[in-house]
Design a protein around this motif. Structure first.
Motif, short mmCIF file in Angstrom:
data_model
loop_
_atom_site.label_atom_id
_atom_site.label_comp_id
_atom_site.label_asym_id
_atom_site.label_seq_id
_atom_site.Cartn_x
_atom_site.Cartn_y
_atom_site.Cartn_z
N PHE A 1 0.85 -1.21 0.00
CA PHE A 1 0.00 0.00 0.00
C PHE A 1 0.87 1.25 0.00
N ILE A 2 1.93 1.22 0.79
CA ILE A 2 2.84 2.37 0.86
C ILE A 2 3.46 2.62 -0.52
N TYR A 3 3.93 1.55 -1.15
CA TYR A 3 4.52 1.69 -2.48
C TYR A 3 3.49 2.17 -3.50
N GLN A 4 2.26 1.65 -3.41
CA GLN A 4 1.19 2.10 -4.32
C GLN A 4 0.92 3.58 -4.14
N ARG A 5 0.86 4.00 -2.89
CA ARG A 5 0.59 5.41 -2.59
C ARG A 5 1.71 6.29 -3.15
N GLU A 6 2.95 5.87 -2.96
CA GLU A 6 4.08 6.64 -3.47
C GLU A 6 4.12 6.63 -4.99
N ALA A 7 3.68 5.54 -5.61
CA ALA A 7 3.64 5.47 -7.08
C ALA A 7 2.65 6.47 -7.65
N LEU A 8 1.59 6.78 -6.90
CA LEU A 8 0.60 7.75 -7.38
C LEU A 8 1.19 9.15 -7.51
N ASP A 9 2.30 9.40 -6.83
CA ASP A 9 2.95 10.71 -6.90
C ASP A 9 4.01 10.79 -8.01
N LYS A 10 4.26 9.69 -8.67
CA LYS A 10 5.28 9.66 -9.73
C LYS A 10 4.71 10.25 -11.02
N PRO A 11 5.60 10.78 -11.86
CA PRO A 11 5.14 11.26 -13.18
C PRO A 11 4.87 10.06 -14.10
N LEU B 1 4.29 1.38 -12.50
CA LEU B 1 4.42 0.93 -11.11
C LEU B 1 3.06 0.61 -10.50
N GLY B 2 2.11 1.50 -10.72
CA GLY B 2 0.77 1.30 -10.16
C GLY B 2 0.14 -0.01 -10.60
N ASP B 3 0.24 -0.30 -11.89
CA ASP B 3 -0.35 -1.54 -12.41
C ASP B 3 0.34 -2.78 -11.82
N LEU C 1 -8.70 -0.29 2.55
CA LEU C 1 -7.54 0.39 1.95
C LEU C 1 -7.17 -0.24 0.61
N TYR C 2 -7.20 -1.56 0.58
CA TYR C 2 -6.90 -2.29 -0.66
C TYR C 2 -7.83 -1.82 -1.79
N SER C 3 -9.13 -1.79 -1.49
CA SER C 3 -10.11 -1.38 -2.51
C SER C 3 -9.87 0.05 -2.97
N GLN C 4 -9.57 0.94 -2.04
CA GLN C 4 -9.31 2.33 -2.40
C GLN C 4 -8.09 2.44 -3.32
N LEU C 5 -7.01 1.77 -2.96
CA LEU C 5 -5.79 1.86 -3.76
C LEU C 5 -5.92 1.16 -5.11
N GLN C 6 -6.75 0.13 -5.18
CA GLN C 6 -6.99 -0.50 -6.48
C GLN C 6 -7.70 0.47 -7.42
N ASN C 7 -8.40 1.46 -6.84
CA ASN C 7 -9.09 2.49 -7.62
C ASN C 7 -8.31 3.81 -7.67
N ASP C 8 -7.04 3.77 -7.31
CA ASP C 8 -6.15 4.93 -7.32
C ASP C 8 -6.62 6.07 -6.42
N GLU C 9 -7.32 5.75 -5.36
CA GLU C 9 -7.75 6.77 -4.40
C GLU C 9 -6.60 7.05 -3.43
N GLN C 10 -6.32 8.33 -3.19
CA GLN C 10 -5.22 8.76 -2.33
C GLN C 10 -5.76 9.34 -1.03
N THR D 1 3.29 8.25 5.00
CA THR D 1 3.64 8.25 6.44
C THR D 1 2.50 7.67 7.26
N GLN D 2 1.27 8.04 6.96
CA GLN D 2 0.13 7.47 7.68
C GLN D 2 0.06 5.96 7.47
N LEU D 3 0.34 5.51 6.25
CA LEU D 3 0.34 4.08 5.98
C LEU D 3 1.48 3.36 6.69
N ARG D 4 2.63 4.02 6.84
CA ARG D 4 3.74 3.43 7.58
C ARG D 4 3.34 3.21 9.05
#
Length: 178
Positions: free
Chosen positions: A28-38, A45-47, A108-117, A122-125
């Motif tokens: 989840f942390i990696y997914q969240r950080e991937a959402l900030d990448k260009p 990464l997200g996929d 959280l899993y469902s939210q991140l599968q839908n790219d919700e931020q 830090t909160q996920l850590r």
């Protein structure tokens, strides 16, 4: 003899369940950080992280949680006197908290599968450490079994929690500097 096999399998599936819970939040942390990448990094990464999360969650974590519950229920059914032991009430409370944690991870899993931020990395850590704290509590309860030792274990638990929070903040500062 069958009781020992059930107990052994219960412990094995507890271990695989916790492994899944520990790793899924890391993903989840990696997914969240991937959402900030260009782009195209964000999509690539997200996929990939979504696929990894889905396999971990539905092939390891969920089945382990269900089998753990079934095997634990069989043991309680076979030995209902266990429910008369005071430490079992405390242990089962932590187990209930762990299942609540698991269901919240599903959200959280469902939210991140839908790219919700909704949460920062830090909160996920910090969220990632909750299962660690539950594990520490349950191990102390099961091994020590009496109230005086359990109180000492709880104090140790609180110290570990404080140390984890300090560690997370220190890691974040070091990472921000780099």
């Amino acid at each position: 003899m069958a009781d020992l096999y059930i107990k052994s399998l219960h412990i094995i599936f507890i271990v695989t369940w916790f492994a899944g819970l520990f790793y899924i939040v890391r993903l989840f942390i990696y997914q969240r950080e991937a959402l900030d990448k260009p782009e195209p990094d964000r999509t690539i990464l997200g996929d990939q992280l979504k696929i990894m999360s889905k396999r971990l969650w539905y092939i390891i974590t969920w089945p382990s949680a269900i089998i753990t519950l079934i095997l634990g229920s069989i043991m309680v059914y076979q030995y209902p006197a266990m429910l008369e032991l005071p430490f079992m009430h405390i242990k089962l409370t932590f187990v209930a908290l762990l299942y609540i944690y698991h269901f919240l991870c599903q959200k959280l899993y469902s939210q991140l599968q839908n790219d919700e931020q909704r949460y920062s990395s830090t909160q996920l850590r910090i969220w990632n450490e909750i299962s660690t704290l539950i594990l520490i509590s349950v191990v102390f309860i099961i091994v020590l079994k009496n109230e005086i030792n359990w109180i000492k274990g709880t104090l140790g638990f609180m110290l570990v929690a404080i140390a984890l929070m300090i560690g997370i903040r220190t890691y974040k500062r070091l990472r921000t500097k780099a």
